[in-house]
Design an enzyme around this catalytic site. Structure first.
Site, short mmCIF file in Angstrom:
data_model
loop_
_atom_site.label_atom_id
_atom_site.label_comp_id
_atom_site.label_asym_id
_atom_site.label_seq_id
_atom_site.Cartn_x
_atom_site.Cartn_y
_atom_site.Cartn_z
N LYS A 1 -1.40 14.66 -4.00
CA LYS A 1 -2.00 13.67 -3.37
C LYS A 1 -3.20 13.57 -4.31
CE LYS A 1 -4.82 12.89 0.51
NZ LYS A 1 -5.20 12.93 2.10
N GLU B 1 -3.95 18.47 -3.87
CA GLU B 1 -4.75 17.52 -4.00
C GLU B 1 -6.03 17.83 -4.87
OE1 GLU B 1 -7.66 14.73 -1.19
OE2 GLU B 1 -6.75 16.40 -0.35
#
Length: 395
Positions: A237, A195
């Site tokens: 993500k 992420e």
């Protein structure tokens, strides 16, 4: 034909069985039409949200709230996975069943947030890195034993063009950290979600957001390959590509969607099965409109499953139901939660129909004189077409 997980000699430190397990988890997380409920806030963060609506912050209150998130009927129709805080891995429902077992029984993959605290890099103008790599291997072993099958590490970055942020040092350090985290997780059996979280704050324009996010993501994927990460056994993500909240130039939701697909096409490996966008402070209405538009922009060169991994966008409206009651309104919260997940699912499929204005970035330039807070605000109109600014920028 047998399933090949050999990577043609890459990632030789992993066995065929390890690769198959990682790839299977990645594909399950990337199930079309399903997404991730991100409920990995630590006790202090979730506690501040509870206290803001008059609900006391205790481990029992946090357990009750998360039980609602995990046991509301039909959530498995919309969710492929849930990201938990380490505290939640060890909590149980009212019947004494551990939450990871509750989720697994619904076919929902169980994940965990393994990173620790943010550290500000000296001399960078405020850039940060995330701590927790030193003890990660041992913690991953424990998380796997407790029922987790994937992990998610967040590396936050902020665009501030006036300060030259994020600096090249910060980008390199954070993406190297994400690659090491992914390598360690895979060795311990956890499928890593990476992420790189670029904040929506700031006044940067959409063109700068595109350029900087391409730099960040390309650095990330090169670092992962350099480290020998098994790419089929990971997912992404990302933040949605948007102009900064204070950018004065307006953009339609369609322009924002085109920018997101453009960034992915520059470097996102086809070997990775999917990306689950974070909400990053967006409302559910804006996040759903943008995700649906992004999916509608996909073409034959966009092979990934693009879905959601939302926390605040889904949870803040649930907390609003508690205001003035000093406790949870669990039936109402459960009903609203399912309605929100239905919207998120439609957005992940590209079928969500948004209202006019939802998902647009409405730029504003405030014209203040003296101390009068009631001075007028001028609102620029949206730019012409996505193609026009992309063509101007890159051709």
């Amino acid at each position: 034909m047998p399933l090949l997980c050999s990577s043609f000699g890459l990632s030789p430190h992993l066995t065929q069985a390890q690769k198959l397990a990682l790839k299977t988890t990645a594909e399950l997380v990337s199930t079309p039409g399903k997404g991730i409920t991100a409920c990995d806030e630590g006790p202090a963060t979730i506690g501040s949200r509870l206290e803001a609506v008059g609900v006391s912050n205790s481990e029992e209150q946090r357990r009750i709230y998360r039980q609602m998130l995990f046991k509301t009927p039909t959530i498995e129709k919309y969710l492929s996975a849930a990201i938990l805080d380490p505290e939640t891995l060890l909590q149980k429902d009212d019947e004494g069943v551990l939450f990871p077992e509750v989720l697994a029984a619904k076919g929902i993959q169980v994940g965990v947030k393994p990173h620790l605290k943010i550290y500000t890099l000296p001399g960078t103008g405020g850039d940060t890195v995330m701590q927790g790599l030193d003890s990660l291997g041992d913690r991953c072993k424990s998380y796997y034993a407790q029922g987790a099958r994937f992990a998610k590490w967040r590396s936050p970055l902020v665009i501030d063009t006036s300060k030259g942020c994020p600096t090249n040092l910060a980008i390199e350090a954070n993406m190297q950290d994400l690659a090491r985290y992914a390598l360690i997780c895979q060795q311990e059996g956890l499928m890593p979600i990476v992420e790189p979280d670029v904040s929506l704050s700031g006044s940067h324009n959409l063109e700068d957001a595109v350029k900087i996010n391409i730099q960040i993501q390309s650095c990330l994927f090169k670092a992962m390959l350099d480290h020998g990460v098994y790419m089929e056994g990971t997912t992404l993500k990302p933040n949605m590509i948007n102009p900064g909240k204070n950018c004065p130039t307006s953009h339609s939701v369609e322009e924002i969607a085109e920018a997101n697909i453009y960034v992915l096409k520059q470097s996102f490996p086809a070997a990775m099965s999917g990306a689950n966008y974070l909400s990053g402070g967006q409302s559910l209405e804006d996040a759903a409109a943008r995700l649906s538009a992004i999916n509608q922009c996909k073409d034959e060169r966009s092979p990934w499953n693009l879905s959601f991994s939302w926390s605040a966008a889904i949870q803040f409206p649930l907390f609003d139901l508690c205001k003035g009651k000093n406790d949870f309104d669990l039936p109402a919260m459960g009903n609203l939660y399912v309605k929100e997940l239905k919207i998120a699912q439609a957005a992940a499929l590209g079928t969500h129909v948004w209202k006019k204005g939802e998902g647009d970035h409405v730029g504003s330039r405030s014209m203040y004189s003296g101390e009068d807070d009631n001075d007028s605000i001028t609102m620029p109109t949206p730019t012409t077409t996505t193609k026009s600014w992309l063509t101007k920028l890159f051709n």
